[in-house]
Design a protein around this motif. Sequence first.
Motif, PDB file in Angstrom:
ATOM      1  N   ALA A   1       0.824  -1.208   0.000  1.00 51.33           N
ATOM      2  CA  ALA A   1       0.000   0.000   0.000  1.00 51.33           C
ATOM      3  C   ALA A   1       0.864   1.267   0.000  1.00 51.33           C
ATOM      4  CB  ALA A   1      -0.938   0.003   1.204  1.00 51.33           C
ATOM      5  N   VAL A   2       1.926   1.260   0.800  1.00 47.37           N
ATOM      6  CA  VAL A   2       2.801   2.432   0.843  1.00 47.37           C
ATOM      7  C   VAL A   2       3.533   2.581  -0.486  1.00 47.37           C
ATOM      8  CG1 VAL A   2       4.782   3.517   1.981  1.00 47.37           C
ATOM      9  CG2 VAL A   2       3.056   2.333   3.343  1.00 47.37           C
ATOM     10  N   ARG A   3       3.988   1.451  -1.051  1.00 47.88           N
ATOM     11  CA  ARG A   3       4.657   1.513  -2.350  1.00 47.88           C
ATOM     12  C   ARG A   3       3.717   2.085  -3.414  1.00 47.88           C
ATOM     13  NH1 ARG A   3       5.397  -3.485  -3.159  1.00 47.88           N
ATOM     14  NH2 ARG A   3       3.781  -3.781  -4.732  1.00 47.88           N
ATOM     15  N   GLN A   4       2.468   1.621  -3.414  1.00 43.62           N
ATOM     16  CA  GLN A   4       1.497   2.125  -4.390  1.00 43.62           C
ATOM     17  C   GLN A   4       1.212   3.603  -4.170  1.00 43.62           C
ATOM     18  OE1 GLN A   4      -1.706  -0.645  -3.666  1.00 43.62           O
ATOM     19  NE2 GLN A   4      -1.004  -2.072  -5.248  1.00 43.62           N
ATOM     20  N   HIS A   5       1.288   4.056  -2.920  1.00 45.76           N
ATOM     21  CA  HIS A   5       1.092   5.472  -2.607  1.00 45.76           C
ATOM     22  C   HIS A   5       2.093   6.327  -3.366  1.00 45.76           C
ATOM     23  CE1 HIS A   5       1.848   9.148  -0.262  1.00 45.76           C
ATOM     24  NE2 HIS A   5       0.594   9.074   0.106  1.00 45.76           N
ATOM     25  N   PHE A   6       3.334   5.826  -3.490  1.00 45.78           N
ATOM     26  CA  PHE A   6       4.383   6.587  -4.155  1.00 45.78           C
ATOM     27  C   PHE A   6       4.553   6.224  -5.631  1.00 45.78           C
ATOM     28  CE2 PHE A   6       5.653   6.749   0.355  1.00 45.78           C
ATOM     29  CZ  PHE A   6       5.741   8.126   0.507  1.00 45.78           C
ATOM     30  N   ASP A   7       3.916   5.140  -6.073  1.00 44.39           N
ATOM     31  CA  ASP A   7       4.055   4.720  -7.466  1.00 44.39           C
ATOM     32  C   ASP A   7       3.591   5.804  -8.440  1.00 44.39           C
ATOM     33  OD1 ASP A   7       5.269   2.290  -7.107  1.00 44.39           O
ATOM     34  OD2 ASP A   7       3.427   1.093  -7.261  1.00 44.39           O
ATOM     35  N   GLU A   8       2.498   6.472  -8.082  1.00 39.47           N
ATOM     36  CA  GLU A   8       1.960   7.497  -8.989  1.00 39.47           C
ATOM     37  C   GLU A   8       2.962   8.628  -9.165  1.00 39.47           C
ATOM     38  OE1 GLU A   8       0.120  11.361  -9.846  1.00 39.47           O
ATOM     39  OE2 GLU A   8       0.831  10.698  -7.878  1.00 39.47           O
ATOM     40  N   VAL A   9       3.676   8.978  -8.087  1.00 42.43           N
ATOM     41  CA  VAL A   9       4.686  10.033  -8.183  1.00 42.43           C
ATOM     42  C   VAL A   9       5.848   9.552  -9.042  1.00 42.43           C
ATOM     43  CG1 VAL A   9       6.191  11.575  -6.898  1.00 42.43           C
ATOM     44  CG2 VAL A   9       4.022  10.835  -5.893  1.00 42.43           C
ATOM     45  N   ARG A  10       6.242   8.299  -8.852  1.00 42.88           N
ATOM     46  CA  ARG A  10       7.325   7.751  -9.667  1.00 42.88           C
ATOM     47  C   ARG A  10       6.955   7.756 -11.147  1.00 42.88           C
ATOM     48  NH1 ARG A  10       8.857   4.550  -4.992  1.00 42.88           N
ATOM     49  NH2 ARG A  10       7.005   3.272  -5.191  1.00 42.88           N
ATOM     50  N   GLN A  11       5.702   7.477 -11.430  1.00 40.91           N
ATOM     51  CA  GLN A  11       5.260   7.477 -12.825  1.00 40.91           C
ATOM     52  C   GLN A  11       5.332   8.881 -13.425  1.00 40.91           C
ATOM     53  OE1 GLN A  11       1.345   5.766 -12.488  1.00 40.91           O
ATOM     54  NE2 GLN A  11       2.125   3.735 -11.969  1.00 40.91           N
ATOM     55  N   ARG A  12       5.006   9.891 -12.619  1.00 42.19           N
ATOM     56  CA  ARG A  12       5.115  11.282 -13.111  1.00 42.19           C
ATOM     57  C   ARG A  12       6.565  11.662 -13.348  1.00 42.19           C
ATOM     58  NH1 ARG A  12       2.384  15.314  -9.325  1.00 42.19           N
ATOM     59  NH2 ARG A  12       2.191  13.671  -7.769  1.00 42.19           N
ATOM     60  N   ILE A  13       7.444  11.224 -12.440  1.00 43.12           N
ATOM     61  CA  ILE A  13       8.875  11.499 -12.617  1.00 43.12           C
ATOM     62  C   ILE A  13       9.376  10.845 -13.905  1.00 43.12           C
ATOM     63  CG2 ILE A  13      11.176  10.992 -11.709  1.00 43.12           C
ATOM     64  CD1 ILE A  13      10.017  11.348  -8.896  1.00 43.12           C
ATOM     65  N   ALA A  14       8.980   9.594 -14.130  1.00 45.84           N
ATOM     66  CA  ALA A  14       9.402   8.874 -15.331  1.00 45.84           C
ATOM     67  C   ALA A  14       8.897   9.566 -16.586  1.00 45.84           C
ATOM     68  CB  ALA A  14       8.903   7.432 -15.279  1.00 45.84           C
ATOM     69  N   ALA A  15       7.660  10.069 -16.540  1.00 43.93           N
ATOM     70  CA  ALA A  15       7.096  10.759 -17.697  1.00 43.93           C
ATOM     71  C   ALA A  15       7.876  12.023 -18.028  1.00 43.93           C
ATOM     72  CB  ALA A  15       5.632  11.097 -17.432  1.00 43.93           C
ATOM     73  N   VAL A  16       8.239  12.779 -16.997  1.00 43.91           N
ATOM     74  CA  VAL A  16       9.032  13.997 -17.207  1.00 43.91           C
ATOM     75  C   VAL A  16      10.401  13.642 -17.772  1.00 43.91           C
ATOM     76  CG1 VAL A  16      10.166  15.948 -16.060  1.00 43.91           C
ATOM     77  CG2 VAL A  16       7.824  15.327 -15.449  1.00 43.91           C
ATOM     78  N   ASP A  17      11.010  12.578 -17.245  1.00 38.66           N
ATOM     79  CA  ASP A  17      12.320  12.145 -17.749  1.00 38.66           C
ATOM     80  C   ASP A  17      12.239  11.740 -19.215  1.00 38.66           C
ATOM     81  OD1 ASP A  17      13.802  12.602 -15.478  1.00 38.66           O
ATOM     82  OD2 ASP A  17      13.567  10.574 -14.675  1.00 38.66           O
ATOM     83  N   ARG A  18      11.153  11.079 -19.597  1.00 39.54           N
ATOM     84  CA  ARG A  18      10.997  10.661 -20.998  1.00 39.54           C
ATOM     85  C   ARG A  18      10.881  11.872 -21.908  1.00 39.54           C
ATOM     86  NH1 ARG A  18       7.691   6.578 -18.721  1.00 39.54           N
ATOM     87  NH2 ARG A  18       5.804   7.798 -19.143  1.00 39.54           N
ATOM     88  N   VAL A  19      10.121  12.863 -21.468  1.00 38.00           N
ATOM     89  CA  VAL A  19       9.960  14.087 -22.264  1.00 38.00           C
ATOM     90  C   VAL A  19      11.310  14.792 -22.407  1.00 38.00           C
ATOM     91  CG1 VAL A  19       8.930  16.389 -22.329  1.00 38.00           C
ATOM     92  CG2 VAL A  19       7.538  14.407 -21.684  1.00 38.00           C
ATOM     93  N   ALA A  20      12.049  14.870 -21.299  1.00 33.22           N
ATOM     94  CA  ALA A  20      13.356  15.530 -21.336  1.00 33.22           C
ATOM     95  C   ALA A  20      14.320  14.793 -22.256  1.00 33.22           C
ATOM     96  CB  ALA A  20      13.920  15.619 -19.914  1.00 33.22           C
ATOM     97  N   ALA A  21      14.296  13.445 -22.182  1.00 28.59           N
ATOM     98  CA  ALA A  21      15.187  12.653 -23.029  1.00 28.59           C
ATOM     99  C   ALA A  21      14.830  12.821 -24.487  1.00 28.59           C
ATOM    100  CB  ALA A  21      15.104  11.182 -22.617  1.00 28.59           C
ATOM    101  N   HIS A  22      13.542  12.878 -24.794  1.00 28.49           N
ATOM    102  CA  HIS A  22      13.094  13.076 -26.182  1.00 28.49           C
ATOM    103  C   HIS A  22      13.536  14.423 -26.714  1.00 28.49           C
ATOM    104  CE1 HIS A  22      10.590  12.542 -29.724  1.00 28.49           C
ATOM    105  NE2 HIS A  22      10.124  13.773 -29.527  1.00 28.49           N
ATOM    106  N   GLY A  23      13.491  15.448 -25.833  1.00 29.59           N
ATOM    107  CA  GLY A  23      13.868  16.792 -26.264  1.00 29.59           C
ATOM    108  C   GLY A  23      15.353  16.930 -26.526  1.00 29.59           C
ATOM    109  N   GLN A  24      16.167  16.031 -25.971  1.00 27.37           N
ATOM    110  CA  GLN A  24      17.616  16.089 -26.166  1.00 27.37           C
ATOM    111  C   GLN A  24      18.060  15.353 -27.428  1.00 27.37           C
ATOM    112  OE1 GLN A  24      19.200  14.531 -22.524  1.00 27.37           O
ATOM    113  NE2 GLN A  24      18.612  16.323 -21.314  1.00 27.37           N
ATOM    114  N   ARG A  25      17.133  14.632 -28.042  1.00 28.72           N
ATOM    115  CA  ARG A  25      17.516  13.886 -29.259  1.00 28.72           C
ATOM    116  C   ARG A  25      17.687  14.824 -30.453  1.00 28.72           C
ATOM    117  NH1 ARG A  25      13.126   8.939 -28.624  1.00 28.72           N
ATOM    118  NH2 ARG A  25      14.045   8.018 -26.769  1.00 28.72           N
TER     119      ARG A  25
END
Length: 227
Positions: free
Chosen positions: A203-227
């Motif tokens: 339950a605690v892990r799932q509480h933070f999973d949504e935040v991790r998913q947002r971090i991953a999404a931002v990282d993907r956008v940043a990585a795409h912009g550097q290509r």
Amino acid sequence: MRTTRSQQLVDAIIELIDQRQLCAGDPLPPESRLMAEFDAARNSVREALRTLQALGIVEIRHGYGTFVGDASMTALSPSLLFRTRARSRDDLRGLQDLLEVREILETELARKVTGDTALLEDLAECVEQMRDPARATAADGRFHERICQAAGNELALELTRLFWDVYRQTESLIGTRSDSLVVKHERIVSAISSCDDAAIRRAVRQHFDEVRQRIAAVDRVAAHGQR
């Protein structure tokens, strides 16, 4: 050498507070006595006291003297906020680190409070308040504070408040939440109620999973912009 001497005075004043068993609010000896006791120049003593004031260990009241502070964790908030923001500008590593520490701390605290019916009632009330957008953020903070209070760990309570405040101030780096506060916190209440360690960890892990998913999404956008 100046930095070394200043740190020596900082350590010496902390030791003085400990040896004399001074508590928050108790007065420290005046500058002149500290100068004599430590054979130090006035400027060196003042520099050491300013350092201790920044840490919350002493409180300087101009015109009244210097007193023992409460050493609250809030004194660390500016440096932790700076560190988190600075490390998060490029790869969000600082925010990820903060998230990981919060998850470890809150998992262990939640495991300690199973079977506390009064706590479960308080947590359920917090969850109900989260349904109101105007009260959601405050209720979120109280939810995590109540778990620390029930666990009886004052240091953990201060750390949780510190981490929660810093996270709120850095959350803008990853945008707004994509799911409901209510659902995430209902899972934690249910897990604590079940007295099941595995369920609590999940339950605690799932509480933070949504935040991790947002971090991953931002990282993907940043990585795409550097290509």
